[in-house]
Design a protein around this motif. Structure first.
Motif, PDB file in Angstrom:
ATOM      1  N   ASP A  62       7.917  -1.434   7.534  1.00 18.66           N
ATOM      2  CA  ASP A  62       7.124  -0.507   6.732  1.00 18.66           C
ATOM      3  C   ASP A  62       5.678  -0.448   7.243  1.00 18.66           C
ATOM      4  O   ASP A  62       5.281  -1.215   8.129  1.00 18.66           O
ATOM      5  N   PRO A  63       4.862   0.473   6.713  1.00 17.46           N
ATOM      6  CA  PRO A  63       3.464   0.584   7.166  1.00 17.46           C
ATOM      7  C   PRO A  63       2.673  -0.707   7.009  1.00 17.46           C
ATOM      8  O   PRO A  63       1.757  -0.970   7.797  1.00 17.46           O
ATOM      9  N   GLU A  90       1.601  10.348   9.860  1.00 18.37           N
ATOM     10  CA  GLU A  90       1.299  10.467   8.438  1.00 18.37           C
ATOM     11  C   GLU A  90       1.075   9.106   7.777  1.00 18.37           C
ATOM     12  O   GLU A  90       0.175   8.949   6.939  1.00 18.37           O
ATOM     13  N   LYS A  91       1.844   8.097   8.148  1.00 15.93           N
ATOM     14  CA  LYS A  91       1.861   6.825   7.433  1.00 15.93           C
ATOM     15  C   LYS A  91       1.039   5.711   8.064  1.00 15.93           C
ATOM     16  O   LYS A  91       0.569   4.803   7.368  1.00 15.93           O
ATOM     17  N   TRP A 121       6.303  10.851  11.149  1.00 16.13           N
ATOM     18  CA  TRP A 121       6.155   9.816  10.131  1.00 16.13           C
ATOM     19  C   TRP A 121       5.011   8.881  10.503  1.00 16.13           C
ATOM     20  O   TRP A 121       4.208   8.486   9.651  1.00 16.13           O
ATOM     21  N   CYS A 122       4.909   8.536  11.754  1.00 16.87           N
ATOM     22  CA  CYS A 122       3.849   7.630  12.219  1.00 16.87           C
ATOM     23  C   CYS A 122       2.468   8.245  12.027  1.00 16.87           C
ATOM     24  O   CYS A 122       1.533   7.574  11.574  1.00 16.87           O
TER      25      CYS A 122
END
Length: 294
Positions: free
Chosen positions: A182-183, A214-215, A211-212
């Motif tokens: 997870d982040p 954004e997170k 996703w990367c």
């Protein structure tokens, strides 16, 4: 003759090949690959299983493929009961010709196998092939040069204090066995890497780059490598990853090998403490000494 059963994706196949190659060098004998399991896409191996293909052709090696007759010869047991068969071999002090991986962590007994053996397992530990590390690294040389945008990214990687950040998503997200990082893991890994390395430039490689972006909140400089640079079987991304100086990897054998192949003297590698969501608990031999778990 050493025959290795290939299973899984590129990273798993590399572990299997590496043990087989090490044993073939140890005994001065031929290494052959069994591709039957990979080629059987009709088999029902469970709801979360993903069929794979032969991926070692991204490297310059040209290994021999075992015939059905050669495979049957080495896989033939003395009895129909596996436990009895192993007991008889142990009592007579004769190495079995069919070696199944007994557990996830390193099994030193495998290196005592005879020159004629069929290897059935994943063998995810450097200890199986560390004595032949130079030959393994040579075998795993990618044979396709980079072009276009990938080549320009590679140039930046080679001229900065590059840190490979590998983010494995897709089939790992929600997977009951693997699970995905997870982040929070990547935030902790970035903090640790900044304490280990001066002026890092983070290069983020992922199967879900959106996703990367954004997170993940990495401080600059950061380069998100697009999937348009992946190349066939992710070979170009793998080439760029292995060119980095330092590594933040997920619970992925793809990332493991990208971090292991470079032989930089001062290489720093950060990896997850818990490798599986619900898999083997004893992963003591998975990471080489010097790699950090968080």
């Amino acid at each position: 003759m050493i025959i290795v059963k290939l299973m899984g994706g590129l990273g798993n196949q590399m572990f299997q090949y590496a043990l087989g190659r090490a044993l073939s060098l140890q005994h001065g004998t031929t290494l052959k690959l069994d591709l039957q399991w990979l080629h059987d896409h009709r088999a029902n191996r469970g709801p979360n299983f993903i069929h794979r293909h032969y991926d070692l052709d991204v490297f310059g090696i040209q290994p021999e493929i075992a015939t059905e007759a050669e495979i049957r010869k080495l896989r033939k047991s003395w009895t129909s009961c596996k436990c009895v068969d192993r007991w008889l071999h142990a009592m007579l002090n004769i190495p079995p010709a069919w070696c199944r991986e007994p557990h996830f962590h390193h099994s030193p007994a495998i290196r005592k196998s005879g020159p004629d053996v069929y290897l059935d397992g994943y063998w995810q530990s450097e200890k199986y092939f560390a004595s032949h590390a130079a030959a393994i690294r040579q075998d795993f040389t990618l044979r396709h040069p980079l072009e276009g945008h990938a080549a320009s990214i590679l140039e930046r990687i080679e001229n900065t204090t590059s840190v490979c950040v590998n983010v494995r998503r897709k089939e790992f997200v929600g997977h009951p066995y693997h699970g995905a990082m997870d982040p929070q893991y990547y935030a902790m890994a970035e903090t640790r890497m900044r304490k280990l390395v001066k002026d890092p430039h983070f290069f983020i490689f992922s199967d879900e780059p959106e996703w990367c972006m954004e997170k993940l909140r990495f401080k600059g400089p950061v380069t998100h490598v697009p999937l348009t640079c992946a190349g066939e079987k992710y070979r170009d991304i793998f080439r760029m990853m292995t060119a980095c100086r330092h590594f933040i990897i997920p619970n992925s054998t793809f990332g493991w090998w990208a971090a292991w192949l470079p032989a930089h003297a001062h290489k720093k590698v950060v990896a997850p403490y818990h490798w599986f969501a619900n898999g083997p608990r004893d992963t003591q031999d998975l990471l080489p000494s010097g790699w950090e778990r968080i």
